[in-house]
Scaffold this motif. Structure first.
Motif, PDB file in Angstrom:
ATOM      1  N   PRO A  96       0.079 -19.322  18.757  1.00  0.00           N
ATOM      2  CA  PRO A  96       0.796 -19.310  17.471  1.00  0.00           C
ATOM      3  C   PRO A  96       0.985 -20.706  16.882  1.00  0.00           C
ATOM      4  O   PRO A  96       1.200 -20.848  15.677  1.00  0.00           O
ATOM      5  CB  PRO A  96       2.139 -18.649  17.806  1.00  0.00           C
ATOM      6  CG  PRO A  96       2.275 -18.774  19.284  1.00  0.00           C
ATOM      7  CD  PRO A  96       0.889 -18.765  19.853  1.00  0.00           C
ATOM      8  N   GLY A  97       0.909 -21.739  17.709  1.00  0.00           N
ATOM      9  CA  GLY A  97       1.038 -23.115  17.242  1.00  0.00           C
ATOM     10  C   GLY A  97      -0.297 -23.766  16.932  1.00  0.00           C
ATOM     11  O   GLY A  97      -0.365 -24.984  16.761  1.00  0.00           O
ATOM     12  N   PHE A  98      -1.347 -22.961  16.821  1.00  0.00           N
ATOM     13  CA  PHE A  98      -2.693 -23.476  16.573  1.00  0.00           C
ATOM     14  C   PHE A  98      -2.719 -24.446  15.393  1.00  0.00           C
ATOM     15  O   PHE A  98      -2.200 -24.156  14.312  1.00  0.00           O
ATOM     16  CB  PHE A  98      -3.638 -22.299  16.297  1.00  0.00           C
ATOM     17  CG  PHE A  98      -4.988 -22.711  15.753  1.00  0.00           C
ATOM     18  CD1 PHE A  98      -6.010 -23.078  16.609  1.00  0.00           C
ATOM     19  CD2 PHE A  98      -5.229 -22.731  14.381  1.00  0.00           C
ATOM     20  CE1 PHE A  98      -7.249 -23.455  16.114  1.00  0.00           C
ATOM     21  CE2 PHE A  98      -6.457 -23.091  13.871  1.00  0.00           C
ATOM     22  CZ  PHE A  98      -7.475 -23.465  14.740  1.00  0.00           C
ATOM     23  N   LEU A  99      -3.341 -25.604  15.616  1.00  0.00           N
ATOM     24  CA  LEU A  99      -3.577 -26.583  14.549  1.00  0.00           C
ATOM     25  C   LEU A  99      -4.817 -27.374  14.936  1.00  0.00           C
ATOM     26  O   LEU A  99      -4.840 -28.044  15.962  1.00  0.00           O
ATOM     27  CB  LEU A  99      -2.379 -27.517  14.380  1.00  0.00           C
ATOM     28  CG  LEU A  99      -2.343 -28.434  13.143  1.00  0.00           C
ATOM     29  CD1 LEU A  99      -0.935 -28.982  12.914  1.00  0.00           C
ATOM     30  CD2 LEU A  99      -3.328 -29.601  13.219  1.00  0.00           C
TER      31      LEU A  99
ATOM     32  N   SER B 201      -3.788 -35.673  14.026  1.00  0.00           N
ATOM     33  CA  SER B 201      -4.122 -35.548  15.454  1.00  0.00           C
ATOM     34  C   SER B 201      -2.887 -35.582  16.342  1.00  0.00           C
ATOM     35  O   SER B 201      -2.909 -35.049  17.462  1.00  0.00           O
ATOM     36  CB  SER B 201      -5.100 -36.651  15.869  1.00  0.00           C
ATOM     37  OG  SER B 201      -4.560 -37.944  15.622  1.00  0.00           O
ATOM     38  N   ARG B 202      -1.804 -36.192  15.875  1.00  0.00           N
ATOM     39  CA  ARG B 202      -0.582 -36.221  16.681  1.00  0.00           C
ATOM     40  C   ARG B 202       0.021 -34.836  16.851  1.00  0.00           C
ATOM     41  O   ARG B 202       0.828 -34.605  17.750  1.00  0.00           O
ATOM     42  CB  ARG B 202       0.453 -37.153  16.033  1.00  0.00           C
ATOM     43  CG  ARG B 202       0.050 -38.612  16.033  1.00  0.00           C
ATOM     44  CD  ARG B 202       1.070 -39.488  15.334  1.00  0.00           C
ATOM     45  NE  ARG B 202       0.610 -40.870  15.252  1.00  0.00           N
ATOM     46  CZ  ARG B 202       1.259 -41.853  14.623  1.00  0.00           C
ATOM     47  NH1 ARG B 202       2.410 -41.583  14.020  1.00  0.00           N
ATOM     48  NH2 ARG B 202       0.770 -43.071  14.586  1.00  0.00           N
ATOM     49  N   HIS B 203      -0.348 -33.923  15.967  1.00  0.00           N
ATOM     50  CA  HIS B 203       0.211 -32.576  16.004  1.00  0.00           C
ATOM     51  C   HIS B 203      -0.814 -31.519  16.415  1.00  0.00           C
ATOM     52  O   HIS B 203      -0.459 -30.349  16.569  1.00  0.00           O
ATOM     53  CB  HIS B 203       0.754 -32.202  14.623  1.00  0.00           C
ATOM     54  CG  HIS B 203       1.709 -33.212  14.061  1.00  0.00           C
ATOM     55  ND1 HIS B 203       2.892 -33.535  14.672  1.00  0.00           N
ATOM     56  CD2 HIS B 203       1.654 -33.980  12.940  1.00  0.00           C
ATOM     57  CE1 HIS B 203       3.533 -34.446  13.959  1.00  0.00           C
ATOM     58  NE2 HIS B 203       2.800 -34.733  12.905  1.00  0.00           N
ATOM     59  N   ALA B 204      -2.060 -31.921  16.569  1.00  0.00           N
ATOM     60  CA  ALA B 204      -3.150 -30.961  16.770  1.00  0.00           C
ATOM     61  C   ALA B 204      -3.127 -30.350  18.165  1.00  0.00           C
ATOM     62  O   ALA B 204      -2.736 -30.993  19.144  1.00  0.00           O
ATOM     63  CB  ALA B 204      -4.493 -31.630  16.515  1.00  0.00           C
TER      64      ALA B 204
ATOM     65  N   PRO C  55      -9.960 -29.601  23.357  1.00  0.00           N
ATOM     66  CA  PRO C  55      -8.488 -29.551  23.407  1.00  0.00           C
ATOM     67  C   PRO C  55      -7.911 -30.935  23.139  1.00  0.00           C
ATOM     68  O   PRO C  55      -8.368 -31.936  23.715  1.00  0.00           O
ATOM     69  CB  PRO C  55      -8.188 -29.095  24.841  1.00  0.00           C
ATOM     70  CG  PRO C  55      -9.445 -28.435  25.310  1.00  0.00           C
ATOM     71  CD  PRO C  55     -10.564 -29.170  24.630  1.00  0.00           C
ATOM     72  N   ALA C  56      -6.931 -31.016  22.275  1.00  0.00           N
ATOM     73  CA  ALA C  56      -6.342 -32.313  21.944  1.00  0.00           C
ATOM     74  C   ALA C  56      -5.777 -32.999  23.185  1.00  0.00           C
ATOM     75  O   ALA C  56      -5.764 -34.236  23.271  1.00  0.00           O
ATOM     76  CB  ALA C  56      -5.255 -32.132  20.896  1.00  0.00           C
TER      77      ALA C  56
END
Length: 381
Positions: free
Chosen positions: A105-108, A138-141, A168-169
């Motif tokens: 659900p937090g996909f970014l 990228s800090r949130h990805a 994966p980040a």
């Protein structure tokens, strides 16, 4: 959620974002509750396939959402643009792979399309190594799409073979390089992969043929789609600047003369010219997108000339936005230079946005060559 409902929900959220804009910039990142709400609304999966759990929204919806969020805060609009537009790449993956990514659900998803890495083929996929600058959001990805050259392979004429790999980040390093003039909260750091294993089913090429996936969105030119958000974000930032100079002009007194600066001919002219720039840029962007979207909906290929005009519309939007902000900034006089004035933030933000390669002068030149019928490499269109 329908596109119209999503736009309305984003507009409501933008009102709160506008209140928090200064704090967001100072923090240098988007607040977690805001990220959660954007994810909940589906903004970060806006262009992902509906069959895999995305929204598969049309490009006009992308433009509207990005514009409204950037009007509230440039960095928020920019991060939303990056995530929403980059989600279109899931249309290049196998449907089950895309569904697995979207199950979070937090996909970014963010990333850098430029082939700055090197991918070494192995039996089970690729080993990816490289470093990419300007990795916005990228800090949130949770995932990153990174461009690379395939090691040991060459295409026609000896040209390198390019791939894009979804990583994966958490498996890449982040370098805190984003010490910049504007869009400070986008977290556009450098990211680095060191021999990261990427399965073959998480790779594709944006320079290859259109993926065999049904739906008009995936027949729409992918680089054009990615560029539209840059133009829309710049226009949103500029809309906020023109709104601000309008407010300021009605309130800022003229020392020793009475009345406000709204009575000055130079200020009136600046506001009028800025409105013309914004209106023209927004109209051309929307009209060009609508025309090409109708072509895609009809099942016809978007022509090379249409692709060129899409890129020109995006570049024009960014350039017109910067010119409008300059007018607003100058009309504000000394007030504009203070950190407390939103005008200085809009000025910095829009001039960072115009530096994006998607709307750069070389793209304008390339589009001009296409319109003149010149033989040029059009892969970037």
């Amino acid at each position: 959620m329908s596109s119209s409902s999503l736009v309305e929900s984003v507009a409501a959220l933008a009102r709160q974002v506008r209140t928090d804009a200064a704090a967001i910039e100072q923090a240098g990142r988007l607040p977690e509750p805001l990220l959660g709400r954007l994810a909940e609304l589906g903004v970060f999966r806006l262009a992902a396939p509906r069959s895999a759990g995305g929204l598969e929204a049309d490009p006009l919806t992308l433009c509207t959402i990005v514009h409204d969020l950037a009007r509230a805060d440039g960095s928020v609009g920019w991060c939303a643009m990056i995530a929403a537009a980059t989600s279109v790449t899931l249309g290049h993956l196998d449907e089950q792979v895309a569904a697995d990514l979207l199950a979070d659900p937090g996909f970014l998803i963010a990333g850098v399309a430029a082939p700055l890495g090197r991918a070494r083929p192995v039996d089970d996929g690729y080993r990816l190594t490289g470093r990419w600058a300007f990795a916005s959001a990228s800090r949130h990805a949770t995932w990153l799409v990174l461009g690379a050259v395939l090691a040991g392979e060459s295409g026609p004429g000896g040209r390198p073979v390019l791939r894009h790999l979804v990583v994966p980040a958490a498996e890449v390093l982040s370098h805190d390089t984003w010490q910049v003039a504007g869009l400070r909260a986008t977290g556009s750091d450098d990211v680095e992969a060191r021999d990261v294993l990427v399965p073959a089913n998480r790779s594709f090429s944006l320079f290859g043929p259109v993926p065999p996936r049904p739906g008009a969105l995936y027949a729409f030119p992918v680089f054009s789609y990615l560029s539209l958000g840059v133009g829309a974000a710049a226009l949103g930032i500029a809309r906020a600047a023109v709104d601000e100079i309008g407010r300021l002009a009605r309130e800022k007194p003229i020392p020793g003369q009475g009345g406000t600066i709204a009575g000055r001919p130079a200020v009136r002219t600046a506001v009028a010219r800025a409105e013309m720039l914004l209106g023209g840029g927004w109209h051309l962007l929307r009209a060009t997108v609508a025309e090409c979207w109708q072509t895609a909906l009809a099942g016809d290929p978007v022509t090379l000339e249409q692709r060129a005009r899409l890129r020109l519309a995006a570049a024009n939007a960014a350039g017109s936005a910067a010119a409008a902000v300059d007018l607003a900034y100058q009309a504000g006089g000394g007030t504009s230079v203070y950190a407390s004035s939103p005008l200085q933030r809009h000025f910095r933000d829009v001039h960072v946005a115009t530096q994006h390669a998607m709307v750069g002068p070389d793209i304008v030149e390339l589009a001009g060559a296409v319109l003149l019928g010149q033989q040029v490499d059009t892969a970037r269109l």
